[in-house]
Design a protein around this motif. Structure first.
Motif, mmCIF file in Angstrom:
data_model
loop_
_atom_site.group_PDB
_atom_site.id
_atom_site.type_symbol
_atom_site.label_atom_id
_atom_site.label_comp_id
_atom_site.label_asym_id
_atom_site.label_seq_id
_atom_site.Cartn_x
_atom_site.Cartn_y
_atom_site.Cartn_z
ATOM 1 N N ALA A 62 0.848 -1.185 0.000
ATOM 2 C CA ALA A 62 0.000 0.000 0.000
ATOM 3 C C ALA A 62 0.886 1.238 0.000
ATOM 4 C CB ALA A 62 -0.936 0.009 1.202
ATOM 5 N N TYR A 63 0.325 2.364 -0.457
ATOM 6 C CA TYR A 63 1.069 3.617 -0.519
ATOM 7 C C TYR A 63 0.350 4.704 0.275
ATOM 8 C CZ TYR A 63 3.846 1.673 -4.340
ATOM 9 O OH TYR A 63 4.686 0.884 -5.096
ATOM 10 N N ALA A 64 1.133 5.495 0.998
ATOM 11 C CA ALA A 64 0.650 6.708 1.640
ATOM 12 C C ALA A 64 1.519 7.848 1.146
ATOM 13 C CB ALA A 64 0.728 6.594 3.155
ATOM 14 N N PHE A 65 0.936 9.020 0.981
ATOM 15 C CA PHE A 65 1.664 10.149 0.432
ATOM 16 C C PHE A 65 1.790 11.255 1.482
ATOM 17 C CE2 PHE A 65 -0.329 7.947 -3.112
ATOM 18 C CZ PHE A 65 0.749 7.757 -3.949
ATOM 19 N N GLN A 66 3.041 11.593 1.804
ATOM 20 C CA GLN A 66 3.301 12.675 2.746
ATOM 21 C C GLN A 66 3.485 13.968 1.978
ATOM 22 O OE1 GLN A 66 6.917 12.447 5.064
ATOM 23 N NE2 GLN A 66 6.232 13.993 6.540
ATOM 24 N N GLU A 67 2.583 14.896 2.192
ATOM 25 C CA GLU A 67 2.640 16.193 1.523
ATOM 26 C C GLU A 67 2.576 17.294 2.570
ATOM 27 O OE1 GLU A 67 3.154 16.420 -1.662
ATOM 28 O OE2 GLU A 67 2.904 14.290 -2.102
ATOM 29 N N LYS A 68 3.375 18.326 2.387
ATOM 30 C CA LYS A 68 3.447 19.382 3.396
ATOM 31 C C LYS A 68 2.134 20.132 3.552
ATOM 32 C CE LYS A 68 5.600 22.987 0.454
ATOM 33 N NZ LYS A 68 5.626 22.273 -0.839
ATOM 34 N N GLU A 69 1.267 20.047 2.545
ATOM 35 C CA GLU A 69 -0.026 20.731 2.602
ATOM 36 C C GLU A 69 -1.079 19.918 3.362
ATOM 37 O OE1 GLU A 69 2.443 22.164 -0.660
ATOM 38 O OE2 GLU A 69 1.645 20.149 -0.245
ATOM 39 N N ASP A 70 -0.766 18.690 3.744
ATOM 40 C CA ASP A 70 -1.713 17.832 4.464
ATOM 41 C C ASP A 70 -1.728 18.240 5.928
ATOM 42 O OD1 ASP A 70 -3.371 15.844 5.375
ATOM 43 O OD2 ASP A 70 -1.866 14.240 5.236
ATOM 44 N N LEU A 71 -2.598 19.181 6.266
ATOM 45 C CA LEU A 71 -2.655 19.771 7.600
ATOM 46 C C LEU A 71 -4.080 19.742 8.143
ATOM 47 C CD1 LEU A 71 -0.402 22.909 6.994
ATOM 48 C CD2 LEU A 71 0.258 20.793 8.137
ATOM 49 N N PRO A 72 -4.232 19.794 9.462
ATOM 50 C CA PRO A 72 -5.578 19.827 10.056
ATOM 51 C C PRO A 72 -6.317 21.112 9.674
ATOM 52 C CG PRO A 72 -3.878 19.366 11.707
ATOM 53 C CD PRO A 72 -3.175 19.804 10.478
#
Length: 304
Positions: A76-86
């Motif tokens: 499986a893949y997860a993508f870490q992006e700096k825009e992924d914020l609460p």
């Protein structure tokens, strides 16, 4: 009981001469360090691999390793992006990198619902560490707050080519009591290890137990990451574009608050990794030694 291996591979690799250090070949058939971690994890009993990457790396990543591993085990893949914020937070336009290892694991929140082991993509941990971690998760049946950490010796984890960051641990009766993320760690000819800042070196015990971001965790940890991330963001000083949500810091907070215990499992295997481009040759030679000892199959790493 199902268990997953979660590999943090979203690092920008800026210290590796502009290349993607996680994808640098080090084995006789072009294997990369992740290949050996995956091999050792599957051998230890883990069932699935979850890659944490950046979307802009996806094409190269799948070509170099992803598609190949999909033939060996579920992926499986997860993508870490700096825009992924609460909600209520925005990423400063000037920020270049995502928000650290805690943020990386948080990107798996909708993918990982079972006990898991998280590791760095560019570290070689040795077979023993994977066996110890998997056995611990199974023996504890994935109970909430029952974590473990294979422990490494600081002097065995330093680079010859520059400073590194490690989680310096305090251990009592086999359990972690504190972990302090410490940067500027270098080899020192006189004291074995030191913290270097502004050209000044402060000695540190080279026998210290350190975290190499190899944590055996349970699904409740995701909720802790989710709850703590807004507090971390709210506490960043204005203009700080390099603040990171560190995985060891979150674990440390859970230990101090009594939400979790972390069993420290000493491992005798040798750690090595590629932090700087100059580290690569030493890593290649280290793998040659492991093949010579019969640790891996030179013709086909994943052969049964």
């Amino acid at each position: 009981m199902k268990t997953s291996l979660v590999i943090m591979a979203a690092g920008i690799g800026s210290r590796f001469g502009g290349g993607i250090k996680q994808l640098a070949p080090v084995g006789p058939n072009g294997e990369i360090i992740m290949d050996y971690s995956i091999h050792d994890a599957l051998e230890a009993g883990f069932d699935r691999v979850v890659f944490i990457i950046r979307r802009d790396l996806e094409k190269d990543f799948r070509e170099v390793i992803g598609t190949r591993i999909e033939k060996v085990c579920p992926v499986a893949y997860a993508f870490q992006e700096k825009e992924d914020l609460p909600a209520g937070f925005t990423c400063p336009a000037e920020r270049k990198k995502p928000w650290g290892t805690g943020h990386a694991v948080l990107s798996c929140r909708d993918i990982v619902n079972e006990p898991f082991l998280v590791i760095n993509a560019d570290d070689y941990y040795g077979k023993e560490a994977f066996r110890l971690a998997h056995d611990f998760l199974v023996e504890n049946e994935g109970k909430a707050g029952k974590f473990c950490m294979p422990g490494f010796i600081l002097k065995n984890t330093l680079s010859e080519n520059g400073a590194v960051t490690r989680g310096i641990c305090t251990v009592e009766n086999g359990y972690l009591t504190t972990v302090t993320e410490t940067g500027g760690l270098v080899k020192d000819d006189k004291t074995g290890a030191a913290v270097e800042k502004d050209g000044v070196r402060t000695p540190i015990d080279p026998e210290s137990i350190v975290s190499m971001n190899m944590w055996a965790l349970t699904p409740d940890f995701m909720e802790e990451l989710k709850d703590g991330f807004p507090r971390f963001l709210a506490g960043i000083e204005e203009g700080d574009l390099k603040a990171e949500y560190f995985l060891p810091s979150v674990v440390d907070g859970m230990v101090k608050s009594g939400k979790a215990t972390v069993r420290v499992l000493p491992t005798h295997d040798r750690w090595f990794g590629v932090t700087y481009q100059e580290d690569k040759e030493a890593v290649i030679n280290a793998f040659r030694e492991l093949y010579a000892k019969g640790e891996y199959n030179e013709k086909d790493l994943y052969a049964k």
